[in-house]
Design a protein around this motif. Structure first.
Motif, short mmCIF file in Angstrom:
data_model
loop_
_atom_site.label_atom_id
_atom_site.label_comp_id
_atom_site.label_asym_id
_atom_site.label_seq_id
_atom_site.Cartn_x
_atom_site.Cartn_y
_atom_site.Cartn_z
N TYR A 162 1.08 -1.38 -0.10
CA TYR A 162 -0.11 0.06 -0.04
C TYR A 162 1.17 1.46 0.10
N GLY A 163 0.15 2.52 -1.02
CA GLY A 163 1.66 3.41 -1.33
C GLY A 163 0.53 4.34 -1.04
N GLU A 164 0.86 5.76 -0.38
CA GLU A 164 -0.84 6.46 -0.48
C GLU A 164 0.46 8.63 -0.43
N TYR A 165 0.42 9.15 -0.95
CA TYR A 165 0.99 10.86 -1.27
C TYR A 165 0.15 11.77 -0.91
N GLN A 166 -0.18 12.43 0.13
CA GLN A 166 -1.29 12.99 0.27
C GLN A 166 -0.97 14.91 0.17
N PHE A 167 -1.07 15.31 0.00
CA PHE A 167 -1.46 16.98 -0.18
C PHE A 167 -1.70 17.80 0.84
N GLN A 168 -2.30 19.10 2.00
CA GLN A 168 -3.16 19.20 2.68
C GLN A 168 -2.61 20.65 2.59
N ARG A 169 -3.26 21.38 2.50
CA ARG A 169 -2.64 23.26 2.49
C ARG A 169 -4.34 23.52 3.37
N ASN A 170 -3.97 24.47 4.22
CA ASN A 170 -4.92 25.27 5.26
C ASN A 170 -4.35 26.41 5.77
N MET A 171 -5.78 26.56 4.81
CA MET A 171 -6.20 28.48 4.10
C MET A 171 -6.68 28.62 5.30
N GLU A 172 -5.88 28.56 6.64
CA GLU A 172 -6.56 29.22 7.57
C GLU A 172 -6.89 30.72 7.70
N ASN A 173 -6.81 31.85 6.90
CA ASN A 173 -7.06 33.13 7.00
C ASN A 173 -8.29 32.62 6.18
N ILE A 174 -8.62 32.13 5.03
CA ILE A 174 -10.45 31.46 4.98
C ILE A 174 -11.00 30.74 5.52
N GLY A 175 -10.17 29.96 6.05
CA GLY A 175 -11.03 29.15 6.08
C GLY A 175 -11.11 27.28 5.24
N LEU A 176 -9.70 27.38 4.57
CA LEU A 176 -10.59 26.72 3.77
C LEU A 176 -8.85 25.07 3.80
N VAL A 177 -9.44 24.21 3.87
CA VAL A 177 -8.74 23.46 3.96
C VAL A 177 -8.74 22.93 2.79
N LEU A 178 -7.67 22.04 1.84
CA LEU A 178 -7.97 21.80 1.21
C LEU A 178 -6.79 19.83 0.96
N THR A 179 -7.03 19.44 0.97
CA THR A 179 -6.78 18.33 0.69
C THR A 179 -6.65 16.76 -0.59
N THR A 180 -6.05 16.31 -1.11
CA THR A 180 -5.67 15.98 -2.54
C THR A 180 -4.89 15.07 -2.01
N GLY A 181 -5.00 13.37 -2.93
CA GLY A 181 -3.55 12.34 -2.69
C GLY A 181 -4.24 11.25 -3.65
N VAL A 182 -3.27 10.66 -4.24
CA VAL A 182 -2.96 9.45 -4.54
C VAL A 182 -2.91 8.52 -4.04
N VAL A 183 -3.58 6.56 -4.18
CA VAL A 183 -3.33 5.42 -3.58
C VAL A 183 -3.22 4.70 -4.99
N ALA A 184 -2.00 3.90 -4.27
CA ALA A 184 -1.59 2.39 -4.81
C ALA A 184 -2.12 1.48 -4.17
N ILE A 185 -2.77 0.05 -4.11
CA ILE A 185 -2.23 -0.89 -3.65
C ILE A 185 -2.20 -1.77 -4.47
N HIS A 186 -1.69 -2.72 -3.98
CA HIS A 186 -0.96 -4.29 -5.13
C HIS A 186 -0.80 -5.67 -4.15
N THR A 187 -2.05 -6.32 -4.13
CA THR A 187 -1.89 -7.31 -3.36
C THR A 187 -1.56 -9.19 -4.06
N THR A 188 -1.22 -10.09 -3.56
CA THR A 188 -0.92 -11.36 -4.92
C THR A 188 -1.44 -12.05 -3.71
N VAL A 189 -2.46 -13.36 -4.11
CA VAL A 189 -3.18 -14.07 -3.13
C VAL A 189 -3.00 -15.42 -3.50
N GLU A 190 -2.28 -16.58 -2.57
CA GLU A 190 -2.14 -18.08 -3.01
C GLU A 190 -2.99 -18.87 -2.49
#
Length: 765
Positions: free
Chosen positions: A402-430
Motif C-alpha cells: 500500500y502506498g499513499e501520497y497526500q497533500f494538504q494546504r490549510n488556508m487558515e485566513n479564509i478557513g479553507l482546507v484542501l486535501t488531495t492524494g493518490v493511492v496505489a495498492i497491489h496484492t498477491t494471493v495464493e
C-alpha cells in the motif's frame, strides 16, 4: 549636509531600536507533558503553528503581548509575555484537555484535526480508558459498546448496513493509523492484530466514506490510532485471567466430563507497552500474548504479538517513521454446533477447522514534511503479509503493498482546507481455498475541500476516482462438471464516488449537520473465487459477481450540555442507506448437495434513527463516565412497485420483507463512577430478535429452528466491573461478564459464552 546626516542617523537609530526580537516557545499537554504539534499561536493578527516537537518561533518588536494558544480538543489558553530588547525570550505553555466532549479531536472525516462537534458526519470516539477497564483482549470487544455497532462472527456492521458475511467481504473499512488493515484476500479484519496495549483512540465513522477511503468503506470506518512516545518515559504492563462458569442449561456443559483434559474454560494473558523519547528518536514498543481455551470445544487461541514503532525527527519540518506489527500463533474453531442442547458448545459434523500456525505482520514506513509555505506532504506505506496454515485444504497466503501520497494546504485566513492524494495498492494471493494464484491492483485519486465559513458553518465536499484490476486464472471450476471462463484472466473496473456535508453551529453548544455520500465496494477474491466445504455444505465460486454501489444520507443534531462539572452531549440522527446489487453469501441450491455462493441478491434499503447520550465529569465526590445509545432500523429489500415479497426468491426464514442477520433495535449503556482509588462500572446491551436468517440454517442444522423459536424476544447482556488503585502505579480489577448468565447467539448455530469472571492487574512503572 549636516542636517541630512542627522536625519538619516535618527532614522537608522529608530530602525535599530525597532528591530524584531525572537520569541521562542514550547506547547505541551499538561497531564502527560507531551509536546503538541499543530497548535495555533496568535499574537494580534500575526501567528504561527507549533512543529512536530511542539515548538514555535515568532519575531516581534520589544513590548508586552498576549499570546493565544488554540488546539482542537484542548481548552484555549491566553498568556501575557514581555519581550525585552537585546535578548531571546523563551516561553512555555501547557494546555488542558477539554472536558467538553464536543471538542474532542477527530481526524477520520477529513484527514485533519477537527472538533467532534464540527464534523459533518456521525463519528463516535472510543478512548483507551474504557478498553483497559473492560479488559478488551481484542478491540472488537469494546466496539460493541458503541451505539449502532454490531460484530457478527468477526465482521463489523454499522446501523444494519451489513449482515453475516461468512468470513468474507465487509462494508466497514478498518484502518490502523489511517492505513487499511483488512486481510487482502477476504476483506476480513484480524482483530487479534490490533494493539489494544497501545491505542490513543478509536474513531468510528458511520456512513459511506468511499470518497476519501475507497472500496470497503461504504458502510463506515473504524480508525484505530496508536499512541506516540512521550517526553516522560511511560511503561505499562498488565496480566489477566478469565474463566467461564457453568451455562444456565447444564446439559450444554461438556468440560470436565470428557477426555479433553479441560476442567474449566480459561483465558490468560499479558500486555506490555513502553514509550519514550531519546533525542530526536521516538521509541514505542508493545507486546501482547494470550492462551485461551473457550467454552466452545476445539475453539482455542495461542498467540503473541510484538509492535515496535520508531520515529525520527530530522528537523522541525521533516519526520520519518517505521511502525511494525508481528503476530505469531495458532487457533481452532468450528462453524456450526452439533445441536441446541447437549451439543450447543460442541462442533457439528465436519465443521471444525484448525490453524496449525500463522504469521502476520505489518511494516509501515511513513514520511511527514511541512514545506516553506506551511503545506503538509505525507507518505503512508504498508507491507502486509498473511500466511495461514489451515486444515481441510483451507491454507492461504496474501501480500499487500500500500502506498499513499497526500497533500494538504490549510488556508487558515479564509478557513479553507484542501486535501488531495493518490493511492496505489497491489496484492498477491495464493491459496488452496481459491484453487489458484491471483493479483489485484487498485489505483485511486481523491480531492476534498473543507471550508469553515463565518465561524459557524462547516462545509465539506469530496470526490474519488478508483480503478480495480484483477488477474485470475482464465478458467474457473464452479463444480465437478461446471466451468467459467474469464477472457485473458483480466477483470477491470473504474468509477467515481462523491460526498457532500454541512455542519452549522446554531448556538454555543448546538450543532446541526447533514451529509450525503456515495458508496462503492469491489468484490474480494474470497467472494468471487472461494471453493471449499464446511459443516452445512459447500461454497462455490462466482466469477460473475459484480460490484455493489449505493449511498448514505443523514441529518443530525448534537446538543452539548453542562450539569455543574459534568459535561456531555445528546446526539439525534436520522439516516437512510441504499445499496444496489448488494453482495451476500446466499444459498444457491440444495440438490444434489447444499451449495452457497456469493451473489448480487438485489437492491436494499436500511433506514432508521439513532439517539446517543455521552458524558463525563464530576458528580458529587467522584467522576462519572457515560456512553449510551439506542439504534432503530428498518432493513428491507427494495421491491418494484406492486411486487410481492417472495420468500423462496430470497431463501429467508420468514415470509416478510426484512433483510437477514439484522437486529432492528440495539440499546447500549456503559457507565462508570470513580471515587478516589475506587471505581465501579456496568454495561448493558440489548439486541432485539434477529428476525430473518438463511432458511437452510433452520432446515439443515439440528436445533437452529427450535432454539430461535424459544429465544425469540432478543437478549440483554449485563456486565459488572470494579477496581481499586493502590497508589499511582498499581490497579486491581474484577469483572463479571454476562452476569445474568443469558443464553444468546449473534448468528445461527454458534452460541456465545456463559457467565465469566476476570481478574486483571495493571502496573504503571
Amino acid at each position: 549636509m549636516r542636517q541630512a546626516f542627522t536625519f538619516f542617523f535618527c532614522l537608522l537609530t529608530a530602525a535599530l531600536f525597532s528591530q524584531n526580537i525572537t520569541l521562542r516557545g514550547t506547547v505541551t499537554d499538561r497531564e502527560r507533558n507531551e509536546p503538541l504539534p499543530g497548535v495555533t499561536v496568535r499574537v494580534g493578527t500575526a501567528g504561527t503553528v507549533t512543529d512536530a516537537d511542539g515548538k514555535f518561533q515568532l519575531a516581534l518588536p520589544a513590548g508586552a503581548y498576549e499570546l493565544t494558544f488554540i488546539y482542537t480538543g484542548y481548552e484555549p489558553l491566553r498568556q501575557v509575555v514581555r519581550i525585552t530588547e537585546g535578548q531571546i525570550t523563551e516561553v512555555s505553555a501547557q494546555l488542558n484537555y477539554a472536558d467538553n466532549l464536543l471538542q474532542q479531536t477527530t481526524v477520520t472525516a477529513g484527514k485533519f484535526d477537527k472538533p467532534l462537534g464540527e464534523v459533518t458526519v456521525s463519528i463516535d470516539v472510543l478512548r483507551p480508558r474504557l478498553i483497559e477497564n473492560v479488559n478488551s483482549t481484542q478491540i472488537d470487544e469494546s466496539l460493541v459498546k458503541i451505539p449502532g455497532v454490531a460484530i457478527v462472527d468477526g465482521q463489523a456492521s454499522i446501523r444494519g448496513g451489513a449482515g453475516f458475511a461468512y468470513g468474507a467481504g465487509t462494508r466497514v473499512l478498518i484502518l490502523v493509523d489511517d492505513i487499511p488493515a483488512l486481510q487482502a484476500d477476504a476483506g476480513y479484519p484480524n482483530w487479534a492484530d490490533f494493539p489494544v496495549e497501545n491505542i490513543s483512540q478509536v474513531e468510528v465513522l458511520k456512513g459511506a466514506a468511499s470518497a476519501l477511503y475507497g472500496s470497503s468503506a461504504m458502510n463506515g470506518i473504524i480508525n484505530i490510532r496508536t499512541r506516540y512516545a512521550t517526553d516522560v518515559p511511560e511503561t505499562e504492563a498488565a496480566i489477566f485471567s478469565q474463566v467461564w462458569g457453568n451455562p444456565r442449561d447444564r446439559r450444554m456443559k461438556w468440560w470436565g466430563a470428557d477426555t479433553s483434559g479441560i476442567l474449566l474454560p480459561i483465558e490468560t494473558g499479558y500486555s506490555f507497552a513502553h514509550r519514550r523519547k531519546a533525542g530526536r528518536w521516538d521509541l514505542v514498543f508493545g507486546s501482547f500474548g494470550i492462551y485461551r481455551d473457550t467454552y466452545n470445544k476445539d475453539t482455542y487461541s495461542r498467540y503473541i504479538r510484538f509492535t515496535p514503532n520508531l520515529r525520527f525527527r530530522v528537523n522541525d519540518r521533516l519526520s520519518i517513521g517505521l511502525n511494525t506489527n508481528f503476530n505469531f500463533g495458532r487457533s481452532g474453531s468450528f462453524f456450526t454446533w452439533a445441536n441446541d442442547s447437549t451439543g450447543a458448545y460442541l462442533p457439528g459434523a465436519n465443521s471444525t477447522t484448525a490453524n496449525r500456525g500463522r504469521q502476520r505482520y505489518f511494516i509501515d514506513p511513513t514520511v511527514l514534511y511541512f514545506d516553506n509555505y506551511g503545506n503538509r506532504h505525507r507518505f503512508l506505506g504498508r507491507y502486509y503479509h498473511v500466511f495461514n496454515d489451515n486444515t481441510d485444504d483451507q491454507s492461504n497466503q496474501s501480500d499487500m503493498l500500500y502506498g499513499e501520497y497526500q497533500f494538504q494546504r490549510n488556508m487558515e485566513n479564509i478557513g479553507l482546507v484542501l486535501t488531495t492524494g493518490v493511492v496505489a495498492i497491489h496484492t498477491t494471493v495464493e491459496a488452496l481455498l481459491y484453487r489458484g494464484n491471483y493479483t489485484t491492483q487498485n489505483y485511486a485519486g481523491y480531492f476534498q475541500l473543507d471550508w469553515k465559513a463565518f465561524d459557524r458553518l462547516n462545509l465539506s465536499g469530496g470526490v474519488r476516482y478508483e480503478e480495480n484490476i484483477l488477474k485470475s486464472p482464465d478458467v474457473i471450476q464452479i463444480s465437478p462438471i461446471e466451468f467459467d471462463t474469464i477472457p485473458n484472466g483480466i477483470t477491470r473496473e473504474g468509477r467515481p464516488v462523491f460526498r457532500l456535508g454541512a455542519n452549522f453551529q446554531a448556538a454555543k453548544a448546538t450543532y446541526l449537520r447533514a451529509s450525503w455520500g456515495q458508496g462503492y465496494r469491489y468484490p474480494t477474491i474470497a467472494e468471487k473465487f472461494i471453493n471449499t466445504s464446511f459443516g452445512v455444505g459447500n461454497v462455490a465460486p462466482n466469477p460473475d459477481l459484480v460490484s455493489e454501489t449505493g449511498w448514505t444520507a443523514e441529518v443530525g443534531l448534537k446538543q452539548g450540555f453542562a450539569l455543574g462539572r459534568f459535561y456531555g452531549f445528546l446526539d439525534l440522527t436520522g439516516f437512510i442507506m441504499e445499496y444496489d446489487q448488494m453482495m451476500e453469501f446466499d444459498l444457491d441450491r440444495i440438490f444434489p448437495a447444499i451449495v452457497f455462493k456469493s451473489k448480487n441478491v438485489g437492491d436494499t434499503r436500511v433506514s432508521g434513527a439513532e439517539i446517543s447520550l455521552m458524558g463525563q465529569g464530576k458528580i458529587g465526590p467522584g467522576t462519572f463516565y457515560l456512553l449510551s445509545g439506542w439504534t432503530r432500523i428498518n432493513p428491507v429489500y427494495r421491491l418494484a412497485p406492486g411486487e410481492e415479497f417472495d420468500q423462496a426468491k430470497y431463501k429467508t426464514s420468514v415470509n416478510r420483507n426484512v433483510l437477514k442477520y439484522r437486529f432492528r433495535d440495539m440499546v447500549k449503556v456503559d457507565a462508570e463512577y470513580a471515587v478516589g482509588p475506587y471505581a465501579v462500572g456496568a454495561s448493558v446491551q440489548y439486541n432485539s430478535h434477529m428476525e430473518a436468517v438463511d432458511l437452510v440454517f433452520e432446515l439443515g442444522i439440528p436445533g437452529v429452528k427450535s432454539f430461535r423459536d424459544r429465544y425469540n424476544k432478543g437478549f440483554t447482556l449485563f456486565d459488572l466491573r470494579a477496581s481499586r488503585k493502590f497508589g499511582e502505579r498499581l490497579k486491581v480489577s474484577l469483572l463479571c461478564n454476562n452476569a445474568l448468565n443469558q443464553v444468546y447467539s449473534y448468528r445461527p448455530a454458534l452460541l456465545e459464552g456463559p457467565r465469566s469472571y476476570t481478574v486483571r492487574l495493571d502496573w504503571k512503572m
